[in-house]
Design a protein around this motif. Structure first.
Motif, PDB file in Angstrom:
ATOM      1  N   TRP A 123       0.890  -1.319  -0.068  1.00  0.00           N
ATOM      2  CA  TRP A 123      -0.389  -0.333   0.146  1.00  0.00           C
ATOM      3  C   TRP A 123       0.570   1.424  -0.313  1.00  0.00           C
ATOM      4  O   TRP A 123       0.970   2.466  -0.860  1.00  0.00           O
ATOM      5  N   VAL A 127       1.169   4.125  -2.730  1.00  0.00           N
ATOM      6  CA  VAL A 127       0.544   5.897  -2.698  1.00  0.00           C
ATOM      7  C   VAL A 127       1.250   6.296  -2.423  1.00  0.00           C
ATOM      8  O   VAL A 127       1.344   7.877  -3.166  1.00  0.00           O
ATOM      9  N   ARG A 130       2.037  10.032  -4.511  1.00  0.00           N
ATOM     10  CA  ARG A 130       0.559  10.862  -4.962  1.00  0.00           C
ATOM     11  C   ARG A 130       0.095  11.644  -4.105  1.00  0.00           C
ATOM     12  O   ARG A 130       0.401  11.857  -2.963  1.00  0.00           O
ATOM     13  N   ARG A 140       1.270   8.086   6.702  1.00  0.00           N
ATOM     14  CA  ARG A 140       1.716   6.684   6.121  1.00  0.00           C
ATOM     15  C   ARG A 140       3.320   6.472   6.575  1.00  0.00           C
ATOM     16  O   ARG A 140       3.587   5.900   6.840  1.00  0.00           O
TER      17      ARG A 140
END
Length: 215
Positions: A123, A127, A130, A140
């Motif tokens: 994941w 991402v 982005r 994150r």
């Protein structure tokens, strides 16, 4: 009515590059960190190719690690029977004998943690770079730090097998040997750790907007 606040400034937007070894930032043209002498490389999404490659390799080896036996036990030279246990089979056997605590540790360390790391690293790589809000970026980063922290406990199943194989060597009476799954599991953990280390956390901040908004 929306109100613009101060720009969200990152090292990349400020024309700086951070050292991944010591954390010191330098002007973008600097090639070597003068503090630790490490090479300075700006964050690049192309580095995610290595993350995906190591992650897929770890996933490939994780499959036989769960299908093949982790332990092979021989009693009285095989006259009293031989037994083989997979990871999940060993957890079920520990539960059968009432060792709930040990079964929980093995289950979490050998099944929950590896699967969680596969999903988390995949994941993060998906991402990375982005568009994201500051809150998303911090989330994150927390996931990345958790993956880094639990990486040191990933080999607990291999350690158990190694300890049992060293201690239970009674010749003809009883002996324990590691099964083929032990090698596959160790390789899977090693590749997953390399995948996590290949991930550049600086990419987490590349998707931040130039300004934050408050409606």
């Amino acid at each position: 009515m929306s109100e613009h606040h101060a720009p969200i400034m990152t090292a990349h937007r400020a024309g700086l590059v951070g050292c991944r070894s010591c954390g010191r930032v330098w002007p973008e043209g600097q090639q070597t960190c003068l503090r630790c002498r490490s090479d300075l490389n700006p964050p690049d999404r192309r580095s995610l190719n290595a993350v995906w490659a190591w992650l897929i390799a770890g996933l490939i080896f994780y499959i036989p690690a769960n299908l093949f036996p982790m332990l092979k036990t021989s009693t009285f030279g095989g006259l009293a029977g031989n037994s083989e246990s997979t990871i999940l089979g060993g957890v079920i056997e520990l539960i059968h004998y009432g060792n709930w605590g040990v079964a929980a540790i093995v289950f979490v360390a050998s099944i929950v943690v590896p699967i969680g790391k596969f999903l988390s690293i995949g994941w993060l790589a998906y991402v990375a770079g982005r568009p994201a809000s500051v809150k998303d970026a911090h989330r994150r980063l927390v996931i990345y730090e958790v993956v880094e922290f639990i990486g040191r406990w990933s080999m607990i199943d291999v350690f158990i097998v190694a300890i049992l194989s060293a201690l239970v060597q009674l010749g003809f009476v009883a002996s324990i040997h590691p099964g083929p799954a032990a090698v596959s599991f160790a390789l899977s953990v090693a590749f997953t750790m390399l995948s996590a280390q290949s991930f550049d956390p600086r990419l987490i901040w590349r998707g931040l907007p130039l300004r934050s908004r408050k409606d």
